[in-house]
Design a protein around this motif. Structure first.
Motif, mmCIF file in Angstrom:
data_model
loop_
_atom_site.group_PDB
_atom_site.id
_atom_site.type_symbol
_atom_site.label_atom_id
_atom_site.label_comp_id
_atom_site.label_asym_id
_atom_site.label_seq_id
_atom_site.Cartn_x
_atom_site.Cartn_y
_atom_site.Cartn_z
ATOM 1 N N ASN A 770 0.773 -1.259 -0.068
ATOM 2 C CA ASN A 770 -0.158 -0.008 -0.053
ATOM 3 C C ASN A 770 0.980 1.225 0.017
ATOM 4 N N ASP A 815 -5.665 10.185 -3.940
ATOM 5 C CA ASP A 815 -6.271 9.468 -5.183
ATOM 6 C C ASP A 815 -5.257 9.143 -6.107
ATOM 7 N N ASP A 843 -4.952 0.385 -4.399
ATOM 8 C CA ASP A 843 -5.992 -0.069 -4.282
ATOM 9 C C ASP A 843 -7.212 0.996 -3.613
ATOM 10 N N GLU A 844 -6.349 1.684 -2.604
ATOM 11 C CA GLU A 844 -7.109 2.600 -1.744
ATOM 12 C C GLU A 844 -7.227 3.996 -2.232
#
Length: 1017
Positions: A770, A815, A843-844
Motif C-alpha cells: 500500500n 487518489d 487499491d485505496e
C-alpha cells in the motif's frame, strides 16, 4: 632416467589445465618420478594440496610459480626456506601489480629461475639477431645465481627453435635443461583445454566426433630422449636435489593481546575470568565453580592460549557494546566455564553438564576453536574492528575454491556445445540432490546409468563432462574464516588483495593450522538479524527493550508451541523431517530440544523413536549397567552426546576426561587394528574397576555404534537456546516475528509460502502493499502484516524510496491523480505504474484496478503538462482541471493474474476460491502435496504458461507452468497426453491434474491426466 618435470600447470591456473591433483598424482604413480614441480601462473594456490599429495606418495614436492611481467614468463622454484619466502613476496607483488625487474632480481637469490624458450619476445629478439637477445639477457641474468634456459620441446615442431637456443646458450655460456610444459596426460586431452577456454571466455565450440590432439601431454621416455640430451635431462634431477623446502614449517605465531600495564596474559585472563564469575552472579565461595575455573585457566595457560581467549573476548564485547547481536554459543567452546565468564558464550557448562575436555585438553595438541555467530549483515564490522585494532597486515580472510561438480560439468558442456537445455536438464535431474561424482552416479543411480547406456548423445556428454569435473573454477572467500597473526601475514603465507583491498590467503584453511596460523570463525547468522529486527519492531510498537542474553527460553508455552508443529521460522526446527521428530517426541522442556537437535541427523535418527517412546512412557527405560544411569538418565538410557561417551569412559573404564576425548575421536575412525587396541584398553580398565567383562563388552559395543555419529552437546545446547528464544518471540510477538522472517526470505522460495500458510492458520491478517502505509520491509500495521513496496516485481529500490520520501514530506496520497502528479518528477515508467496497480498498492486510491489501468495513460499526459518542471517553457496551467476518469467494470480473473505477475502470489484472492465447492466435491488437493512423496495425486491449478517443444524423435510435448496461488511448478506433458489435451492448455484455464513427482528428477512433475476443472470426471 633422471628426468624431473619442472613445468606443470595444474587446475589452479584456472580453466587452463586438465590436471587436478588427483589426476596429476595418478600420472606420478605411473611414471615413477622422484620429484616434480608445479608452476601455476602468478599464484601459489595449489601448493598446500600439492604438498599433501606428494607426502602421501613419498614424492619430493618442488614449490614453484610462473611469474609473468614485462612480456616474459619466468618459472621460479624455491631452493630453500628463503626461496619459498621469496615466492610469497613475488606472488604478492605480481598480484598487486608492483612487480618490476629490480625487485624480481633482489628476491631471486634463493630461487631457481628458468626462462622457457617458447616465448614470443625471445623469438622476436633472436630473429633480430643473437646479440640483441644476448644484450637483453645480460641486463639481469648475471644477478641470478641459478638461472637456466628451459628448452620447451613438446613436439618435433619445437625442435628447430630449441636448437637455435641451444647454440645461443653454448655461445653465451648459459645452462639449458629439459623443460616440456605439462597440462594433461594424453594428447587427446587437449579437448579439455578447448572446453575450459570456451567456459572462461564464454564462446561455443562446434560439435564434432573428431579427436583433437595436443602436445602438452606426458612425454614418453623415448620422446624425452628424442627431444633432449642426457645432460639436459639430468639437469632437472640436479635441480630437484638442490631444492629442499619443508612446507609445514611453522611460520605463524599467535597474536599477542595488548595488555594493561603490569599485567601478563596469564594474570589478565584470570582477572577477567573472576570478574566474569561475579558478573554471572556466582558466589566466589562456590567450590564447584572455583575448582572448574582454576582447572580451565591452568590448562589454557599450559597450552599457551591465554592471548587467544582475551582476543575473542575483546571482539565479542566490541560487538555486544556496538549493538551487534551475538549468538549464545556454538561448537564445543560452550563447554568452557572461562568462555562463559568472559561473556564469549551464554551457556553455563556446569548447569548443562558440559565438558571442558571436549573443547580443549593437553592430550590433543590442536588449536582451540571458538566459533562465534553474529548478525549476518554486521559481521564485517567485527572483522573491520580486528583490522583497526591489530593492523590490516595481521588480519586476513581465507580463500576457498569453487570446484566444477557433476551437475555443473554437465551444464558447462551443454553451454559450450550449445546443447538443448531440456536435454541437459534431463540427465542433470537424474542426479537429484546427491553429491555423487559422475563416475559414482553411473555406479549407483540406475536412471543416470540407463540414459548413458541407451543414448550415445548422453554417453558423449558425460564423457566430456567427466574430463572437467573436479577442476577448480575460481577462488572465493571463506564465509567465516579469518586468521590473525603476530607478524605481518604476508611474511609467512602467500596472500593477495581482493577487489575490496582485503588481504586474502592463497591457501585454503586446511593448510593453515599446521603452519601455526590461528583461524577465527566469525560467522554471520541470518537468524540473529531476524531477531534484531523483531527487537526493533517490538521497541517501536510497544516501547519494550528486549535483550538476547536475558531473553527467556524455558517458558513452558514455548514447548507447547513447538509441539503443535508451529515451527516455521524457528532456528533448526523448520524442516518436515524435524517436524516429524517433534511430533514423536512431544517436547516439554529445553532438554528435549537439545536432544532433538542432536538426534536429527543421519545415524542417530534411528534413536528418535526410542527416545520418544521412553520419554512418553511407552517403553521402559533400561541401562546396560546401573553405573550408566546418572550419565544417561536425561536421555532415557540412550547415548545421544559425545560428552556422554567421555563420561562413560571415565566412570566405566577409569580414563581421565582428556584420555576419554582421545578415545572417542579414535574409535570414530573405525580403524580395525586400532579398534582392537582400544577395546582391549577399555575392557582392561573396566575390569580393574570390578565391572563384569560381558557388560564391559556390551558398553564398548554401544559406544562403538554411537561414536561414528555422536553429536557435541555443547553445540546442541547453544543452538537449542537460540531456538527456544526465537520460540519465545514467536509466542509473545507473533506479528513482529513473522514480519522479520518474511523479510529474510525470497518470495520465490517454497519456505515463504509455508510461512504464509502458518500465518493464516494463526489468523494473522495479511495485507498487500500500500503506497500510503508500506515501507521497504515487512511491517506490522494495526496487528496485521503488510507487504513492503519492495515486494513488487519490477519496482526498483530507487522508486520504492521515492514513494516513501514523497509520502513522508507531502503526506498520504489522496487518489490516483494525486499520486501520479506527485510522483511524476521521479521518472516512473509506464510499466512501473502498472505494477503498482497490479500489485494492489494503489487499491485505496482507485475504485478498481481495471479503471486505474484504463485511466493511467491520460493521467500521465495530464501530468506531463501540469506537473512542475525545470523547463523554462513549462506551461503554467494551475487551473487546468484533471481529466475525467472512466469507470470500468472490474475483471477479477485479470486482476488476480496480474497480481500474481506483480507479487509472485495471489494475495487479495484466488481464482480457485471461486471454484471451492467443485474442488472439494472432486477431492482435489493443493499442488504442494506433490512434494510429499512420489505417488500420483489429484491436484488443481491455474495454467500460467505453456512451452511446447519437440522431442529428439520429432514429437510435440509440453511443459505446463501451473499455480494454485501458493506454489508454482512445471508439469511435464509427454507427447501422447499432449495430443489429447492441447486444446485446453490455455493460459488462465483451471485444470484438474493427476500427477506425481518424478522419482528420477525430484524437481520435475509428470502429468498422467489433465482436464478442465468443470469437466465430468
Amino acid at each position: 632416467m633422471n628426468f624431473v618435470p619442472l613445468h606443470i600447470k595444474t587446475g589452479y591456473t584456472f580453466l587452463s589445465s586438465a590436471l587436478n591433483m588427483e589426476r596429476l598424482f595418478k600420472i606420478v604413480d605411473k611414471t615413477k618420478v622422484k620429484a616434480l614441480a608445479i608452476t601455476d601462473s602468478n599464484s601459489l594456490y595449489g601448493l598446500g594440496e600439492f604438498a599433501k599429495f606428494a607426502s602421501s606418495r613419498g614424492v619430493k614436492p618442488l614449490f614453484g610459480m610462473d611469474l609473468s611481467f614485462e612480456e616474459l614468463t619466468f618459472t621460479l622454484i624455491a631452493k630453500n626456506e628463503q626461496g619459498y619466502l621469496a615466492l610469497l613476496d613475488l606472488s604478492y607483488l605480481v598480484n598487486t601489480s608492483e612487480i618490476d625487474l629490480n625487485n624480481f632480481i633482489s628476491l631471486s637469490e634463493h630461487l631457481v629461475v628458468i626462462l622457457g624458450s617458447h616465448q614470443e619476445k625471445l623469438l622476436d629478439l633472436y630473429n633480430e639477431g643473437e646479440s640483441k637477445l644476448a644484450k637483453f639477457l645480460a641486463k639481469f641474468t648475471p644477478k641470478l645465481p641459478s638461472f637456466y634456459l628451459g628448452l620447451e620441446i613438446n613436439a618435433f615442431s619445437d625442435i628447430f627453435f630449441a636448437n637455435q637456443i641451444r647454440d645461443f646458450a653454448s655461445k653465451y655460456a648459459y645452462e639449458t635443461l629439459a623443460f616440456p610444459l605439462l597440462k594433461y596426460e594424453l594428447p587427446e586431452d587437449e579437448i579439455v583445454i578447448q572446453i575450459t577456454d570456451a567456459i572462461k571466455h564464454s564462446y561455443t565450440l562446434e560439435r564434432t566426433d573428431q579427436k583433437v590432439n595436443g602436445k602438452y601431454y606426458v612425454l614418453t621416455n623415448q620422446e624425452l630422449e628424442n627431444f633432449y640430451s642426457e645432460t639436459e635431462i639430468n639437469k632437472t634431477g640436479e635441480i630437484a636435489d638442490l631444492c629442499n623446502v619443508n612446507f609445514n614449517q611453522v611460520r605463524g605465531s599467535l597474536l599477542k593481546f595488548p595488555l594493561p600495564e603490569g599485567e601478563t596474559s596469564t594474570s589478565y585472563l584470570k582477572k577477567q575470568a573472576y570478574e566474569g564469575l561475579k558478573y554471572r552472579g556466582i558466589d566466589l565461595s562456590n567450590k564447584d565453580y572455583i575448582e572448574r575455573l582454576e582447572y580451565e585457566l591452568k590448562m589454557i595457560n599450559a597450552l599457551g592460549f591465554n592471548d587467544y581467549f582475551l582476543i575473542v573476548q575483546d571482539y565479542v564485547l566490541f560487538a555486544k557494546n556496538s549493538g551487534i547481536l551475538v549468538g549464545p554459543g556454538r561448537g564445543s567452546a560452550a563447554g568452557s566455564l572461562v568462555c562463559y565468564c568472559l561473556q564469549i558464550t551464554e551457556i553455563d557448562p556446569l548447569v548443562e553438564g558440559l565438558l571442558f575436555e571436549r573443547f580443549l585438553n593437553p592430550e590433543r595438541q590442536t588449536m582451540p576453536d571458538i566459533d562465534i555467530d553474529f548478525a549476518d549483515y554486521r559481521r564485517d564490522e567485527v572483522v573491520n574492528y580486528l583490522k583497526e585494532k591489530y593492523g590490516e597486515n595481521r588480519v586476513a580472510h581465507i580463500t576457498t575454491f569453487q570446484t566444477i561438480g557433476a551437475k555443473q560439468s554437465l551444464r558447462d558442456i551443454g553451454r559450450v556445445y550449445n546443447y538443448a537445455t531440456a536435454d541437459i536438464d534431463r540427465i542433470s535431474n537424474t542426479l537429484g540432490n546427491s553429491n555423487y561424482s559422475l563416475h559414482d552416479a553411473y555406479r549407483y543411480l540406475p536412471s543416470f546409468r540407463k540414459l548413458v547406456d541407451d543414448d550415445p548423445f548422453y554417453l558423449r556428454l558425460v564423457t566430456l563432462a567427466s574430463k572437467i569435473e573436479g577442476l577448480p573454477r575460481q577462488s572465493g572467500l571463506h564465509a567465516a574464516g579469518v586468521i590473525l597473526n603476530e607478524t605481518p601475514i604476508k611474511e609467512g603465507l602467500p596472500v593477495k588483495l581482493d577487489d575490496n583491498k582485503n588481504l586474502v590467503t592463497q591457501y585454503e584453511m586446511h593448510y593453515l593450522e599446521d603452519q601455526g596460523y590461528l583461524k577465527m570463525d566469525i560467522l554471520g547468522l541470518t537468524n540473529l538479524t531476524v531477531i534484531e529486527q523483531i527487537f526493533n519492531d517490538v521497541k517501536k510498537n510497544y516501547g519494550i527493550t528486549l535483550d538476547l542474553d536475558t531473553l527467556p527460553y524455558e517458558e513452558p508455552k514455548i514447548y507447547e508451541l513447538i509441539a503443535k508443529g508451529q515451527t516455521m521460522g524457528l532456528f533448526q526446527l523448520e524442516s518436515s523431517g524435524m517436524n516429524q521428530a517433534i511430533k514423536q517426541v512431544k517436547p516439554t522442556n529445553y532438554d528435549d530440544i537439545v536432544a532433538i537437535i542432536a538426534l536429527f541427523r543421519p545415524g542417530p535418527m534411528k534413536n528418535i523413536a526410542t527416545y520418544a517412546k521412553r520419554k512418553n512412557g511407552l517403553e521402559p527405560i533400561s541401562y546396560i549397567s546401573p553405573d550408566l544411569e546418572p550419565i544417561l538418565e536425561s536421555t532415557y538410557g540412550i547415548i545421544v552426546y559425545q560428552e556422554q561417551i567421555m563420561q562413560i569412559c571415565q566412570v566405566f573404564a577409569g580414563m581421565n576426561l582428556a584420555e576419554a576425548d582421545l578415545f572417542r575421536r579414535a574409535i570414530s575412525k573405525k580403524d580395525a587394528n586400532l579398534l582392537r587396541e582400544l577395546k582391549e584398553d577399555f575392557i582392561s580398565g573396566a575390569i580393574k574397576l570390578n565391572h563384569d567383562e560381558k557388560i564391559a563388552n556390551k558398553v564398548f559395543d554401544a559406544i562403538f555404534e554411537f561414536a561414528d555419529y555422536g553429536f557435541n552437546k555443547a553445540h546442541a545446547a547453544g543452538y537449542a537456546r537460540l531456538t527456544c528464544q526465537m520460540g519465545y518471540l514467536k509466542l509473545h510477538y507473533p506479528a513482529e516475528f513473522y514480519a522479520a522472517i518474511l523479510g529474510s526470505t525470497s518470495v520465490s522460495s517454497p519456505k515463504f509460502h509455508k510461512y504464509l500458510r502458518e500465518i493464516r492458520q494463526r489468523k494473522i491478517t495479511l495485507l498487500g502493499p500500500n503506497v500510503n502505509i508500506s515501507s521497504k520491509y515487512f511491517q506490522v500495521h494495526e496487528k496485521a502484516l503488510i507487504f513492503p513496496l519492495s515486494s513488487i516485481k519490477g519496482l526498483p529500490q530507487l522508486q520504492v524510496e521515492a514513494i516513501i520520501k514523497e509520502r513522508q514530506s507531502g503526506g498520504k496520497f489522496s487518489d490516483l491523480t494525486d499520486f501520479i502528479m506527485r510522483m511524476y518528477e521521479y521518472n516512473f515508467t509506464l510499466l512501473q505504474y502498472e505494477r503498482l496497480i497490479d500489485s494492489g498498492a494503489l487499491d485505496e486510491l482507485v475504485s478498481n484496478r481495471e479503471s486505474a489501468r484504463v485511466n493511467l495513460a491520460r493521467l500521465l499526459r495530464y501530468a506531463s503538462i501540469v506537473a512542475p518542471s525545470d523547463n523554462a517553457l513549462q506551461l503554467q496551467l494551475d487551473n487546468t482541471p484533471p481529466p475525467r476518469l472512466s469507470e470500468i467494470k472490474t475483471d477479477l480473473v485479470k486482476d488476480l493474474t496480474k497480481e500474481y505477475d506483480a507479487l509472485g502470489m495471489m494475495l487479495s484472492g484466488n481464482m480457485l476460491s471461486l471454484k471451492k465447492d467443485i474442488i472439494v466435491q472432486q477431492k482435489l488437493r493443493p499442488l504442494r502435496v506433490l512434494d510429499n512423496d512420489y505417488y500420483y495425486h489429484n491436484v488443481v491449478g491455474i495454467i500460467r504458461a505453456v512451452k511446447v517443444i519437440r522431442t529428439r524423435k520429432g514429437d510435440q510435448m509440453a511443459f505446463v507452468s501451473v499455480t494454485d496461488g501458493e506454489k508454482e511448478l512445471d508439469l511435464t506433458v509427454f507427447p501422447q497426453l499432449y495430443q489429447d489435451v492441447l486444446q485446453i492448455l490455455t493460459v488462465n484455464n483451471i485444470i484438474a491434474v493427476r500427477a506425481r513427482r518424478d522419482n528420477r528428477r525430484p524437481n520435475n512433475y509428470i502429468a498422467e491426466t489433465i482436464r478442465l476443472l468443470e469437466d465430468e470426471r
